[in-house]
Write a protein that holds these residues in place. Structure first.
Motif, PDB file in Angstrom:
ATOM      1  N   UNK A  52     113.824 -66.766  56.351  1.00  0.00           N
ATOM      2  CA  UNK A  52     114.340 -65.548  56.898  1.00  0.00           C
ATOM      3  C   UNK A  52     113.277 -65.200  57.311  1.00  0.00           C
ATOM      4  N   UNK A  53     112.563 -64.281  56.683  1.00  0.00           N
ATOM      5  CA  UNK A  53     111.210 -63.674  56.588  1.00  0.00           C
ATOM      6  C   UNK A  53     110.639 -63.306  55.657  1.00  0.00           C
ATOM      7  N   UNK A  91     111.181 -66.006  61.832  1.00  0.00           N
ATOM      8  CA  UNK A  91     111.951 -67.403  63.390  1.00  0.00           C
ATOM      9  C   UNK A  91     111.079 -68.394  62.428  1.00  0.00           C
ATOM     10  N   UNK A  92     111.371 -69.419  61.468  1.00  0.00           N
ATOM     11  CA  UNK A  92     111.557 -70.079  61.141  1.00  0.00           C
ATOM     12  C   UNK A  92     111.721 -71.078  61.062  1.00  0.00           C
ATOM     13  N   UNK A  93     110.558 -72.540  61.379  1.00  0.00           N
ATOM     14  CA  UNK A  93     110.947 -74.228  61.757  1.00  0.00           C
ATOM     15  C   UNK A  93     110.852 -74.604  60.985  1.00  0.00           C
ATOM     16  N   UNK A 113     115.551 -65.077  63.135  1.00  0.00           N
ATOM     17  CA  UNK A 113     115.608 -64.727  62.735  1.00  0.00           C
ATOM     18  C   UNK A 113     115.079 -64.042  62.610  1.00  0.00           C
ATOM     19  N   UNK A 114     114.668 -62.811  63.341  1.00  0.00           N
ATOM     20  CA  UNK A 114     113.112 -62.108  64.057  1.00  0.00           C
ATOM     21  C   UNK A 114     113.373 -60.773  63.076  1.00  0.00           C
ATOM     22  N   UNK A 115     112.156 -60.482  62.543  1.00  0.00           N
ATOM     23  CA  UNK A 115     112.468 -58.676  62.250  1.00  0.00           C
ATOM     24  C   UNK A 115     110.764 -57.904  62.759  1.00  0.00           C
ATOM     25  N   UNK A 116     111.002 -57.250  63.451  1.00  0.00           N
ATOM     26  CA  UNK A 116     110.828 -55.495  63.828  1.00  0.00           C
ATOM     27  C   UNK A 116     109.350 -55.271  62.514  1.00  0.00           C
ATOM     28  N   UNK A 117     107.779 -55.739  63.809  1.00  0.00           N
ATOM     29  CA  UNK A 117     106.872 -55.431  62.497  1.00  0.00           C
ATOM     30  C   UNK A 117     106.475 -53.684  62.098  1.00  0.00           C
ATOM     31  N   UNK A 118     107.196 -52.775  63.348  1.00  0.00           N
ATOM     32  CA  UNK A 118     107.686 -51.962  62.910  1.00  0.00           C
ATOM     33  C   UNK A 118     108.540 -51.036  61.091  1.00  0.00           C
ATOM     34  N   UNK A 119     109.371 -52.477  61.339  1.00  0.00           N
ATOM     35  CA  UNK A 119     110.528 -52.068  60.123  1.00  0.00           C
ATOM     36  C   UNK A 119     109.617 -52.442  58.937  1.00  0.00           C
ATOM     37  N   UNK A 120     108.620 -53.873  58.960  1.00  0.00           N
ATOM     38  CA  UNK A 120     108.128 -53.673  57.927  1.00  0.00           C
ATOM     39  C   UNK A 120     107.184 -52.903  57.878  1.00  0.00           C
ATOM     40  N   UNK A 121     106.039 -52.028  58.917  1.00  0.00           N
ATOM     41  CA  UNK A 121     105.589 -51.329  57.847  1.00  0.00           C
ATOM     42  C   UNK A 121     106.562 -50.090  57.218  1.00  0.00           C
ATOM     43  N   UNK A 122     107.807 -50.118  57.777  1.00  0.00           N
ATOM     44  CA  UNK A 122     108.824 -48.731  56.860  1.00  0.00           C
ATOM     45  C   UNK A 122     108.687 -49.126  55.430  1.00  0.00           C
ATOM     46  N   UNK A 149     106.974 -67.396  63.409  1.00  0.00           N
ATOM     47  CA  UNK A 149     106.769 -66.194  64.153  1.00  0.00           C
ATOM     48  C   UNK A 149     105.856 -65.248  63.237  1.00  0.00           C
ATOM     49  N   UNK A 150     104.522 -65.056  63.851  1.00  0.00           N
ATOM     50  CA  UNK A 150     103.940 -63.753  63.352  1.00  0.00           C
ATOM     51  C   UNK A 150     103.538 -62.783  63.875  1.00  0.00           C
ATOM     52  N   UNK A 151     103.837 -61.230  63.142  1.00  0.00           N
ATOM     53  CA  UNK A 151     103.570 -60.717  63.855  1.00  0.00           C
ATOM     54  C   UNK A 151     102.677 -59.417  63.155  1.00  0.00           C
ATOM     55  N   UNK A 152     101.754 -58.737  63.436  1.00  0.00           N
ATOM     56  CA  UNK A 152     100.914 -57.933  62.594  1.00  0.00           C
ATOM     57  C   UNK A 152     100.370 -56.857  62.924  1.00  0.00           C
ATOM     58  N   UNK A 153     100.565 -55.867  62.676  1.00  0.00           N
ATOM     59  CA  UNK A 153      99.797 -54.563  62.614  1.00  0.00           C
ATOM     60  C   UNK A 153      98.473 -54.170  62.113  1.00  0.00           C
TER      61      UNK A 153
END
Length: 203
Positions: A43-44, A157-159, A1-10, A71-75
């Motif tokens: 999941x995240x 996107x956990x492995x 499962x992938x999540x949007x970094x903008x959703x995380x900021x929100x 997988x890491x996404x950063x803002x």
């Protein structure tokens, strides 16, 4: 499962008051302050990272190059961070250590595998920038000790692989207890960073 970094900021923005009253930030072994603000097991995970000016509390020994099982996404909300990502080759420059977690801390355990690490990405990510580190890629993030930065990070996107750390061939294992950081200092810095991001004052 992938999540949007903008959703995380929100999520951070919309829940800031509740989080500040309930969630305690902790020193991370890599020298910055980390705070989990939202998670769904396997999941995240959403975290906020803070590099306080003038202070870094790194583990001993200080081995910053590591991987994630997500997988890491950063803002970047305020300040700037140096994003270093590495290609791994056959060699004997580093020993690979695996990371084991337990309640209240973690430890790294040496394996028999040795590798070389070659930088492939070396970029300064300024406030407002979004960037990614793929799952399993060795990387590190640097902020000069006299500077501050705040980022919001989404791990998804956990492995199945355990996280790894590159170190020299010393003891077989090293523990690290996670120590609390002053909540008021942390959340004041996060509030200011959120406001900076919304108004573009930090760019």
């Amino acid at each position: 499962m992938q999540t949007s970094i903008l959703n995380s900021f929100a999520f951070l923005h919309d829940n800031l008051d509740r989080l500040a009253s309930a969630v305690i930030p902790l020193w991370h072994p890599l020298g910055f302050v980390s705070c989990v603000i939202d998670e769904s097991p396997e999941k995240y995970v959403t975290r906020v990272h803070f590099w306080p000016p003038g202070e870094r509390r790194v583990k001993n020994p200080d081995w910053p190059i590591h991987t994630h099982s997500y997988a890491l996404r950063s803002l970047v909300l305020s300040g700037a961070v140096r994003d270093l990502q590495y290609r791994i080759e056959t060699g004997d420059q580093w020993c690979i250590y695996t990371v084991n977690y337990y309640e209240g801390g973690s430890e790294i355990v040496r394996t028999s595998e040795k590798v070389n690490a070659v930088p492939e990405v070396d970029e300064i990510r300024h406030a407002g920038a979004k960037y990614e580190v793929p799952r399993g890629i060795f990387h590190q993030t640097q902020v000069p000790p006299d500077q501050a930065a705040v980022t919001v990070v989404s791990l998804s996107n956990h492995g199945p692989d355990t996280p790894k750390v590159l170190g020299t061939e010393q003891a077989e294992k090293y523990p690290y207890d996670r120590i609390q950081f002053e909540p008021n200092v942390f959340w004041n810095a996060v509030r200011e960073a959120v406001e900076c991001h919304l108004t573009n004052r930090c760019r």
